[in-house]
Design a protein around this motif. Structure first.
Motif, PDB file in Angstrom:
ATOM      1  N   GLY A  83      49.973  48.610  42.095  1.00 58.98           N
ATOM      2  CA  GLY A  83      50.253  48.562  43.528  1.00 58.98           C
ATOM      3  C   GLY A  83      49.393  47.593  44.308  1.00 58.98           C
ATOM      4  O   GLY A  83      49.029  47.865  45.452  1.00 58.98           O
ATOM      5  N   LEU A  84      49.078  46.448  43.711  1.00 53.21           N
ATOM      6  CA  LEU A  84      48.191  45.502  44.403  1.00 53.21           C
ATOM      7  C   LEU A  84      48.881  44.822  45.581  1.00 53.21           C
ATOM      8  O   LEU A  84      49.967  44.264  45.443  1.00 53.21           O
ATOM      9  CB  LEU A  84      47.707  44.421  43.431  1.00 53.21           C
ATOM     10  CG  LEU A  84      46.894  44.893  42.232  1.00 53.21           C
ATOM     11  CD1 LEU A  84      46.414  43.693  41.433  1.00 53.21           C
ATOM     12  CD2 LEU A  84      45.714  45.735  42.677  1.00 53.21           C
ATOM     13  N   GLN A  85      48.234  44.864  46.729  1.00 54.03           N
ATOM     14  CA  GLN A  85      48.695  44.113  47.899  1.00 54.03           C
ATOM     15  C   GLN A  85      48.226  42.663  47.744  1.00 54.03           C
ATOM     16  O   GLN A  85      47.304  42.382  46.977  1.00 54.03           O
ATOM     17  CB  GLN A  85      48.110  44.712  49.183  1.00 54.03           C
ATOM     18  CG  GLN A  85      48.461  46.163  49.402  1.00 54.03           C
ATOM     19  CD  GLN A  85      49.935  46.361  49.715  1.00 54.03           C
ATOM     20  OE1 GLN A  85      50.601  45.467  50.206  1.00 54.03           O
ATOM     21  NE2 GLN A  85      50.438  47.540  49.422  1.00 54.03           N
ATOM     22  N   THR A  86      48.802  41.772  48.525  1.00 54.95           N
ATOM     23  CA  THR A  86      48.534  40.338  48.377  1.00 54.95           C
ATOM     24  C   THR A  86      47.050  39.983  48.372  1.00 54.95           C
ATOM     25  O   THR A  86      46.573  39.306  47.474  1.00 54.95           O
ATOM     26  CB  THR A  86      49.244  39.548  49.507  1.00 54.95           C
ATOM     27  OG1 THR A  86      50.560  40.067  49.629  1.00 54.95           O
ATOM     28  CG2 THR A  86      49.300  38.078  49.186  1.00 54.95           C
ATOM     29  N   ALA A  87      46.308  40.464  49.363  1.00 55.99           N
ATOM     30  CA  ALA A  87      44.893  40.091  49.473  1.00 55.99           C
ATOM     31  C   ALA A  87      44.088  40.609  48.284  1.00 55.99           C
ATOM     32  O   ALA A  87      43.213  39.909  47.756  1.00 55.99           O
ATOM     33  CB  ALA A  87      44.302  40.617  50.776  1.00 55.99           C
ATOM     34  N   VAL A  88      44.401  41.817  47.858  1.00 55.25           N
ATOM     35  CA  VAL A  88      43.679  42.415  46.729  1.00 55.25           C
ATOM     36  C   VAL A  88      44.038  41.673  45.446  1.00 55.25           C
ATOM     37  O   VAL A  88      43.170  41.356  44.625  1.00 55.25           O
ATOM     38  CB  VAL A  88      44.008  43.926  46.601  1.00 55.25           C
ATOM     39  CG1 VAL A  88      43.294  44.541  45.408  1.00 55.25           C
ATOM     40  CG2 VAL A  88      43.654  44.656  47.889  1.00 55.25           C
ATOM     41  N   GLU A  89      45.311  41.364  45.311  1.00 57.65           N
ATOM     42  CA  GLU A  89      45.771  40.624  44.132  1.00 57.65           C
ATOM     43  C   GLU A  89      45.071  39.267  44.058  1.00 57.65           C
ATOM     44  O   GLU A  89      44.652  38.819  42.993  1.00 57.65           O
ATOM     45  CB  GLU A  89      47.286  40.439  44.225  1.00 57.65           C
ATOM     46  CG  GLU A  89      47.914  40.007  42.932  1.00 57.65           C
ATOM     47  CD  GLU A  89      49.441  40.056  42.985  1.00 57.65           C
ATOM     48  OE1 GLU A  89      50.038  39.945  41.910  1.00 57.65           O
ATOM     49  OE2 GLU A  89      50.015  40.203  44.091  1.00 57.65           O
ATOM     50  N   ARG A  90      44.926  38.628  45.218  1.00 53.02           N
ATOM     51  CA  ARG A  90      44.265  37.323  45.276  1.00 53.02           C
ATOM     52  C   ARG A  90      42.810  37.458  44.810  1.00 53.02           C
ATOM     53  O   ARG A  90      42.330  36.642  44.026  1.00 53.02           O
ATOM     54  CB  ARG A  90      44.330  36.772  46.703  1.00 53.02           C
ATOM     55  CG  ARG A  90      44.104  35.266  46.753  1.00 53.02           C
ATOM     56  CD  ARG A  90      44.364  34.711  48.139  1.00 53.02           C
ATOM     57  NE  ARG A  90      45.769  34.791  48.511  1.00 53.02           N
ATOM     58  CZ  ARG A  90      46.232  35.289  49.667  1.00 53.02           C
ATOM     59  NH1 ARG A  90      45.392  35.743  50.566  1.00 53.02           N
ATOM     60  NH2 ARG A  90      47.508  35.311  49.922  1.00 53.02           N
ATOM     61  N   LEU A  91      42.129  38.490  45.289  1.00 51.46           N
ATOM     62  CA  LEU A  91      40.735  38.716  44.906  1.00 51.46           C
ATOM     63  C   LEU A  91      40.619  38.937  43.395  1.00 51.46           C
ATOM     64  O   LEU A  91      39.733  38.387  42.742  1.00 51.46           O
ATOM     65  CB  LEU A  91      40.172  39.929  45.655  1.00 51.46           C
ATOM     66  CG  LEU A  91      38.735  40.305  45.303  1.00 51.46           C
ATOM     67  CD1 LEU A  91      37.768  39.232  45.801  1.00 51.46           C
ATOM     68  CD2 LEU A  91      38.371  41.642  45.912  1.00 51.46           C
ATOM     69  N   ILE A  92      41.520  39.718  42.847  1.00 44.78           N
ATOM     70  CA  ILE A  92      41.518  40.002  41.406  1.00 44.78           C
ATOM     71  C   ILE A  92      41.731  38.695  40.624  1.00 44.78           C
ATOM     72  O   ILE A  92      41.069  38.449  39.623  1.00 44.78           O
ATOM     73  CB  ILE A  92      42.641  41.030  41.057  1.00 44.78           C
ATOM     74  CG1 ILE A  92      42.416  42.340  41.804  1.00 44.78           C
ATOM     75  CG2 ILE A  92      42.778  41.217  39.554  1.00 44.78           C
ATOM     76  CD1 ILE A  92      41.593  43.381  41.138  1.00 44.78           C
ATOM     77  N   ILE A  94      41.089  35.534  41.735  1.00 47.56           N
ATOM     78  CA  ILE A  94      39.918  34.675  41.928  1.00 47.56           C
ATOM     79  C   ILE A  94      38.779  35.127  41.015  1.00 47.56           C
ATOM     80  O   ILE A  94      38.069  34.317  40.438  1.00 47.56           O
ATOM     81  CB  ILE A  94      39.449  34.701  43.409  1.00 47.56           C
ATOM     82  CG1 ILE A  94      40.475  33.977  44.279  1.00 47.56           C
ATOM     83  CG2 ILE A  94      38.072  34.069  43.569  1.00 47.56           C
ATOM     84  CD1 ILE A  94      40.263  34.188  45.762  1.00 47.56           C
ATOM     85  N   SER A  95      38.641  36.439  40.871  1.00 48.42           N
ATOM     86  CA  SER A  95      37.585  36.993  40.010  1.00 48.42           C
ATOM     87  C   SER A  95      37.967  36.887  38.534  1.00 48.42           C
ATOM     88  O   SER A  95      37.213  37.311  37.667  1.00 48.42           O
ATOM     89  CB  SER A  95      37.354  38.466  40.332  1.00 48.42           C
ATOM     90  OG  SER A  95      37.315  38.674  41.707  1.00 48.42           O
ATOM     91  N   GLN A  96      39.165  36.372  38.274  1.00 50.50           N
ATOM     92  CA  GLN A  96      39.721  36.232  36.927  1.00 50.50           C
ATOM     93  C   GLN A  96      39.828  37.567  36.208  1.00 50.50           C
ATOM     94  O   GLN A  96      39.787  37.643  34.990  1.00 50.50           O
ATOM     95  CB  GLN A  96      38.897  35.234  36.112  1.00 50.50           C
ATOM     96  CG  GLN A  96      38.997  33.841  36.690  1.00 50.50           C
ATOM     97  CD  GLN A  96      38.355  32.792  35.814  1.00 50.50           C
ATOM     98  OE1 GLN A  96      37.348  33.038  35.175  1.00 50.50           O
ATOM     99  NE2 GLN A  96      38.943  31.618  35.797  1.00 50.50           N
ATOM    100  N   LEU A  97      39.962  38.638  36.991  1.00 46.22           N
ATOM    101  CA  LEU A  97      40.094  39.957  36.382  1.00 46.22           C
ATOM    102  C   LEU A  97      41.526  40.217  35.946  1.00 46.22           C
ATOM    103  O   LEU A  97      41.798  41.127  35.182  1.00 46.22           O
ATOM    104  CB  LEU A  97      39.638  41.046  37.358  1.00 46.22           C
ATOM    105  CG  LEU A  97      38.145  41.033  37.652  1.00 46.22           C
ATOM    106  CD1 LEU A  97      37.801  42.083  38.689  1.00 46.22           C
ATOM    107  CD2 LEU A  97      37.345  41.273  36.387  1.00 46.22           C
ATOM    108  N   ASP A  98      42.463  39.376  36.447  1.00 45.18           N
ATOM    109  CA  ASP A  98      43.865  39.559  36.057  1.00 45.18           C
ATOM    110  C   ASP A  98      44.039  39.279  34.566  1.00 45.18           C
ATOM    111  O   ASP A  98      45.022  39.696  33.957  1.00 45.18           O
ATOM    112  CB  ASP A  98      44.802  38.691  36.903  1.00 45.18           C
ATOM    113  CG  ASP A  98      44.364  37.239  36.970  1.00 45.18           C
ATOM    114  OD1 ASP A  98      43.201  36.937  36.627  1.00 45.18           O
ATOM    115  OD2 ASP A  98      45.185  36.400  37.361  1.00 45.18           O
ATOM    116  N   THR A  99      43.070  38.582  33.962  1.00 41.84           N
ATOM    117  CA  THR A  99      43.159  38.300  32.526  1.00 41.84           C
ATOM    118  C   THR A  99      42.571  39.454  31.710  1.00 41.84           C
ATOM    119  O   THR A  99      42.818  39.571  30.519  1.00 41.84           O
ATOM    120  CB  THR A  99      42.389  37.010  32.173  1.00 41.84           C
ATOM    121  OG1 THR A  99      41.033  37.182  32.595  1.00 41.84           O
ATOM    122  CG2 THR A  99      42.981  35.808  32.875  1.00 41.84           C
ATOM    123  N   VAL A 100      41.792  40.304  32.355  1.00 37.66           N
ATOM    124  CA  VAL A 100      41.072  41.390  31.678  1.00 37.66           C
ATOM    125  C   VAL A 100      41.764  42.726  31.868  1.00 37.66           C
ATOM    126  O   VAL A 100      41.782  43.572  30.977  1.00 37.66           O
ATOM    127  CB  VAL A 100      39.634  41.502  32.263  1.00 37.66           C
ATOM    128  CG1 VAL A 100      38.850  42.596  31.565  1.00 37.66           C
ATOM    129  CG2 VAL A 100      38.913  40.177  32.178  1.00 37.66           C
TER     130      VAL A 100
END
Length: 122
Positions: A83-92, A94-100
């Motif tokens: 349920g990530l909203q745009t700003a939170v998704e962007r932060l994730i 940028i932190s490259q956590l979307d790969t983890v």
């Protein structure tokens, strides 16, 4: 009595922590971290964090998410962020956590993801 900032729903093979406020920040992250430790301490290895209501997340919020991820990993379980909203998704991103992290659009998808992974492992 103050409003609940998050809600914990225990199911058969997973626990959902739903953030009920718009900001996952220092006001709520420490409480979520202690809840995660409790949930994991009770032997729960699959955790879903639902951020569909959270429109903002800071470093303490990210830290809580990483605690959940680590606890699940240590327990050989599955952690899903949903349920990530745009700003939170962007932060994730940028932190490259979307790969983890395992990330899904909805809680239903997260549950399916856990069920599928559990079936693969059996």
């Amino acid at each position: 009595m103050e409003d609940k900032k998050f809600e914990v729903t225990k199911k058969d093979n997973y626990t959902i922590i739903s953030v009920l406020v718009e900001k996952l920040d220092t006001h709520i992250a420490p409480a979520i971290k202690s809840e995660l430790v409790l949930v994991a301490g009770n032997g729960e290895k699959n955790i879903i964090i639902d951020l569909s209501k959270a429109r903002y997340c800071d470093s303490s919020g990210l830290s809580a998410i990483l605690v959940a991820n680590r606890l699940c990993k240590n327990a050989k379980g599955i952690f899903v962020l949903t349920g990530l909203q745009t700003a939170v998704e962007r932060l994730i991103s940028i932190s490259q956590l979307d790969t983890v992290l395992n990330i899904t659009d909805t809680v239903e998808h997260a549950v399916d993801f856990i069920d599928n992974k559990e079936n693969e492992n059996n």
